[in-house]
Design a protein around this motif. Structure first.
Motif, PDB file in Angstrom:
ATOM      1  N   GLU A 199       0.833  -1.036  -0.160  1.00 21.17           N
ATOM      2  CA  GLU A 199      -0.070  -0.049  -0.195  1.00 21.17           C
ATOM      3  C   GLU A 199       0.708   1.243  -0.052  1.00 21.17           C
ATOM      4  N   GLY A 200       2.118   1.157  -0.514  1.00 22.41           N
ATOM      5  CA  GLY A 200       2.823   2.430  -0.605  1.00 22.41           C
ATOM      6  C   GLY A 200       3.653   2.671   0.505  1.00 22.41           C
ATOM      7  N   GLY A 201       4.309   3.812   0.321  1.00 23.05           N
ATOM      8  CA  GLY A 201       5.198   4.258   1.459  1.00 23.05           C
ATOM      9  C   GLY A 201       6.348   3.914   1.417  1.00 23.05           C
ATOM     10  N   SER A 202       7.321   4.495   2.180  1.00 21.28           N
ATOM     11  CA  SER A 202       8.552   3.976   2.162  1.00 21.28           C
ATOM     12  C   SER A 202       9.555   3.940   3.293  1.00 21.28           C
ATOM     13  N   THR A 203       9.205   4.929   4.214  1.00 16.71           N
ATOM     14  CA  THR A 203      10.013   4.587   5.578  1.00 16.71           C
ATOM     15  C   THR A 203       9.369   3.833   6.611  1.00 16.71           C
ATOM     16  N   PRO A 204       9.946   2.622   7.022  1.00 15.22           N
ATOM     17  CA  PRO A 204       9.236   1.803   7.885  1.00 15.22           C
ATOM     18  C   PRO A 204       9.317   2.470   9.458  1.00 15.22           C
ATOM     19  N   SER A 205       8.382   2.269  10.006  1.00 11.35           N
ATOM     20  CA  SER A 205       8.232   3.041  11.295  1.00 11.35           C
ATOM     21  C   SER A 205       8.681   1.959  12.300  1.00 11.35           C
ATOM     22  N   PRO A 206       9.387   2.153  13.318  1.00 11.68           N
ATOM     23  CA  PRO A 206       9.636   1.440  14.554  1.00 11.68           C
ATOM     24  C   PRO A 206       8.397   0.878  15.251  1.00 11.68           C
ATOM     25  N   PHE A 207       8.864  -0.731  15.861  1.00 15.16           N
ATOM     26  CA  PHE A 207       7.536  -1.034  16.427  1.00 15.16           C
ATOM     27  C   PHE A 207       7.342  -0.510  17.847  1.00 15.16           C
ATOM     28  N   LEU A 208       5.895  -0.345  18.043  1.00 18.75           N
ATOM     29  CA  LEU A 208       5.559   0.178  19.334  1.00 18.75           C
ATOM     30  C   LEU A 208       6.147  -0.487  20.385  1.00 18.75           C
ATOM     31  N   TYR A 209       6.202  -1.596  20.600  1.00 20.01           N
ATOM     32  CA  TYR A 209       6.680  -2.356  21.774  1.00 20.01           C
ATOM     33  C   TYR A 209       8.268  -1.903  21.911  1.00 20.01           C
ATOM     34  N   ASP A 210       9.060  -1.837  20.843  1.00 19.99           N
ATOM     35  CA  ASP A 210      10.502  -1.371  20.986  1.00 19.99           C
ATOM     36  C   ASP A 210      10.766   0.003  21.508  1.00 19.99           C
ATOM     37  N   VAL A 211       9.826   0.789  21.297  1.00 26.36           N
ATOM     38  CA  VAL A 211      10.015   2.459  21.813  1.00 26.36           C
ATOM     39  C   VAL A 211       9.342   2.961  22.778  1.00 26.36           C
ATOM     40  N   VAL A 212       8.144   2.218  23.385  1.00 24.23           N
ATOM     41  CA  VAL A 212       7.405   2.706  24.363  1.00 24.23           C
ATOM     42  C   VAL A 212       8.187   2.546  25.801  1.00 24.23           C
ATOM     43  N   SER A 213       7.902   3.535  26.712  1.00 27.03           N
ATOM     44  CA  SER A 213       8.805   3.581  27.844  1.00 27.03           C
ATOM     45  C   SER A 213       7.977   3.003  28.946  1.00 27.03           C
ATOM     46  N   PRO A 214       8.740   2.168  29.970  1.00 25.47           N
ATOM     47  CA  PRO A 214       7.902   1.710  30.929  1.00 25.47           C
ATOM     48  C   PRO A 214       7.372   2.675  31.995  1.00 25.47           C
ATOM     49  N   ASP A 215       8.243   3.649  32.216  1.00 29.29           N
ATOM     50  CA  ASP A 215       7.777   4.663  33.462  1.00 29.29           C
ATOM     51  C   ASP A 215       7.436   6.027  33.178  1.00 29.29           C
ATOM     52  N   VAL A 216       6.889   6.207  31.711  1.00 27.84           N
ATOM     53  CA  VAL A 216       6.349   7.642  31.678  1.00 27.84           C
ATOM     54  C   VAL A 216       4.826   7.207  30.869  1.00 27.84           C
ATOM     55  N   PRO A 217       3.879   8.073  31.071  1.00 29.91           N
ATOM     56  CA  PRO A 217       2.632   7.698  30.391  1.00 29.91           C
ATOM     57  C   PRO A 217       2.768   7.869  28.758  1.00 29.91           C
ATOM     58  N   SER A 218       2.141   6.960  28.167  1.00 26.10           N
ATOM     59  CA  SER A 218       2.131   6.773  26.855  1.00 26.10           C
ATOM     60  C   SER A 218       0.833   6.889  26.271  1.00 26.10           C
ATOM     61  N   LEU A 219       0.797   7.400  24.940  1.00 28.80           N
ATOM     62  CA  LEU A 219      -0.648   7.823  24.343  1.00 28.80           C
ATOM     63  C   LEU A 219      -0.231   7.256  22.790  1.00 28.80           C
ATOM     64  N   VAL A 220      -1.228   6.300  22.391  1.00 31.74           N
ATOM     65  CA  VAL A 220      -1.299   5.799  20.944  1.00 31.74           C
ATOM     66  C   VAL A 220      -2.500   6.319  20.085  1.00 31.74           C
ATOM     67  N   LEU A 221      -2.319   6.659  19.015  1.00 33.22           N
ATOM     68  CA  LEU A 221      -3.546   7.189  18.285  1.00 33.22           C
ATOM     69  C   LEU A 221      -3.499   5.834  17.058  1.00 33.22           C
ATOM     70  N   ILE A 222      -4.973   5.509  16.997  1.00 28.51           N
ATOM     71  CA  ILE A 222      -5.090   4.328  16.101  1.00 28.51           C
ATOM     72  C   ILE A 222      -6.236   4.910  15.050  1.00 28.51           C
ATOM     73  N   GLY A 223      -5.889   4.660  13.946  1.00 22.79           N
ATOM     74  CA  GLY A 223      -6.624   5.391  12.683  1.00 22.79           C
ATOM     75  C   GLY A 223      -8.056   4.464  12.351  1.00 22.79           C
ATOM     76  N   PRO A 224      -8.815   4.898  11.223  1.00 19.82           N
ATOM     77  CA  PRO A 224      -9.827   4.181  11.016  1.00 19.82           C
ATOM     78  C   PRO A 224      -9.453   3.102   9.954  1.00 19.82           C
ATOM     79  N   GLU A 225     -10.311   2.425   9.661  1.00 25.75           N
ATOM     80  CA  GLU A 225     -10.078   1.404   8.589  1.00 25.75           C
ATOM     81  C   GLU A 225      -9.422   1.927   7.181  1.00 25.75           C
ATOM     82  N   GLY A 226      -9.645   3.059   6.731  1.00 23.96           N
ATOM     83  CA  GLY A 226      -8.939   3.585   5.780  1.00 23.96           C
ATOM     84  C   GLY A 226      -7.561   4.393   6.274  1.00 23.96           C
ATOM     85  N   ASP A 227      -7.270   4.356   7.431  1.00 23.02           N
ATOM     86  CA  ASP A 227      -5.961   4.855   7.937  1.00 23.02           C
ATOM     87  C   ASP A 227      -6.116   6.351   8.111  1.00 23.02           C
TER      88      ASP A 227
END
Lengths: 247, 247
Positions: free
Chosen positions: A174-202
């Motif tokens: 579905e196009g695009g070129s720069t892979p984003s890091p895996f959430l699990y690898d970059v999330v911190s254990p000790d500060v609050p984290s917020l993740v945005l999730i898009g709709p079916e069409g992204d």
């Protein structure tokens, strides 16, 4: 053993109507019976029923316990709702079973739904909290315009999950070129984290860029092509695993 | 772009009846249209429709691709089914979206259901595979008696998830004393893994002991009290994360 929810139990010394009806009419409890009650904010009470009828239930508190959550810092999710409400309900149920702090619905460009009855979602969260014996009810927030939400103050790290750049795992790129890091690898254990999730069409590329400018880091949830509600559960589960307090 | 499923496409050069009906009647495709087809065993085909009517669809193959799975080694789940079939269906859908290899239903002492229509579960798996653009359909196995299943040959590591010893995370302790290790911490990335998930009332202590004797290591899925179907998804997600092939 059933767990009851009474957000203001220390002031009211009673169960809310629906909880009272459940205790008295469904479970046929009566005066003298011992119950466990949570306020949904981390407190657990042992109590006894001191008077009741079919619609109300007064209690006396025997014991108060402060419950530690099973995760460090905050787990926050913001998601563009699916057309089918049942998918948002089960996402809420599963995220609550796992453990998280708040859920906001997003009105984004490709959203399939712009109105959502948060009252129903809140009931699902209460029910899942009770069923999974937790003392923390996630906060459920009304639907908010994407552009307004990303500019709200958030004290912690912010991520936006999208599929741009992750086409390689799909059979149908579905196009695009720069892979984003895996959430699990970059999330911190000790500060609050917020993740945005898009709709079916992204999210749109414009939305991703706006979010990036507002301090949201692009992340991937892996190579699988997940439905919105599965992505929500996956994001919460990854954050919870990273922040999990091993016992 | 739609993905179609045809397990014997190389021999039949056609779509199965239901897939053909979907292509021709629902999506209104016709002669000359290009489609993508998978055999559910890792092959992806680019093909063209060469003739069709409302019930059948013949194709010619233009290109064959061997797809790599997004995870190393096998991810196997065996679960005591819930009373409500919809919970098993969504578990199957979510596990397929994430990626796994096989699902077996267990007839255990506290099982709420002893009969299950695997045909319906198989359809759910096919639909989720297509929707998530995967070329691997999990194998769905008939319900098997617990004691028979644990003594079957399995070439890989075997785990049994249960709540004995994990009472500390629940508000309402359920006994047991020896905490089991967290599945994610002990699962291997490069050998097949099998996890057993119990019914709402959990496996019996006798079943846990029998499984331990048969080489199943006791594991925990964390401190949260999860419903059976949530535990199934959590176990698959943990195995998949550990075996995930980063791209």
């Amino acid at each position: 053993m059933h767990l009851f929810y009474s957000p203001d139990i220390e002031e009211t010394l009673s169960l809310p109507d629906e909880e009272a009806a459940h205790a008295i009419r469904v479970l046929r409890m009566g005066v003298g019976d011992e119950i466990k009650v949570t306020d949904g904010r981390g407190k657990l009470f042992s109590a006894n029923i001191v008077s009741c009828n079919k619609k109300s239930c007064q209690i006396e508190i025997n014991e108060r316990t402060e419950v530690e959550p099973s995760w460090y810092s905050g787990v926050h999710l913001a998601v563009a709702p699916t057309k089918m409400m049942d998918r948002m309900e089960w996402m809420t149920e599963k995220c609550t079973e796992i453990g998280f702090d708040s859920l906001t619905f997003l009105d984004s460009t490709n959203s399939d739904r712009r109105v959502i009855k948060t009252e129903r979602i809140n009931k699902t969260a209460i029910s899942a909290m009770k069923q999974s014996h937790k003392a923390f009810k996630p906060e459920i927030h009304d639907i908010t315009a994407f552009k307004s939400f990303i500019n709200q103050q958030f004290d912690g790290e912010k991520f936006i999950a999208h599929c741009y750049g992750n086409g390689s795992g799909s059979l149908i790129s579905e196009g695009g070129s720069t892979p984003s890091p895996f959430l699990y690898d970059v999330v911190s254990p000790d500060v609050p984290s917020l993740v945005l999730i898009g709709p079916e069409g992204d999210f749109t590329l414009e939305e991703v860029e706006l979010a990036n400018k507002a301090g949201f880091r692009s992340v991937s949830l892996g190579e699988s092509r997940l439905r919105t509600e599965t992505a929500g559960v996956a994001a919460v589960f990854m954050m919870w695993m990273k922040k999990r307090i091993s016992q």
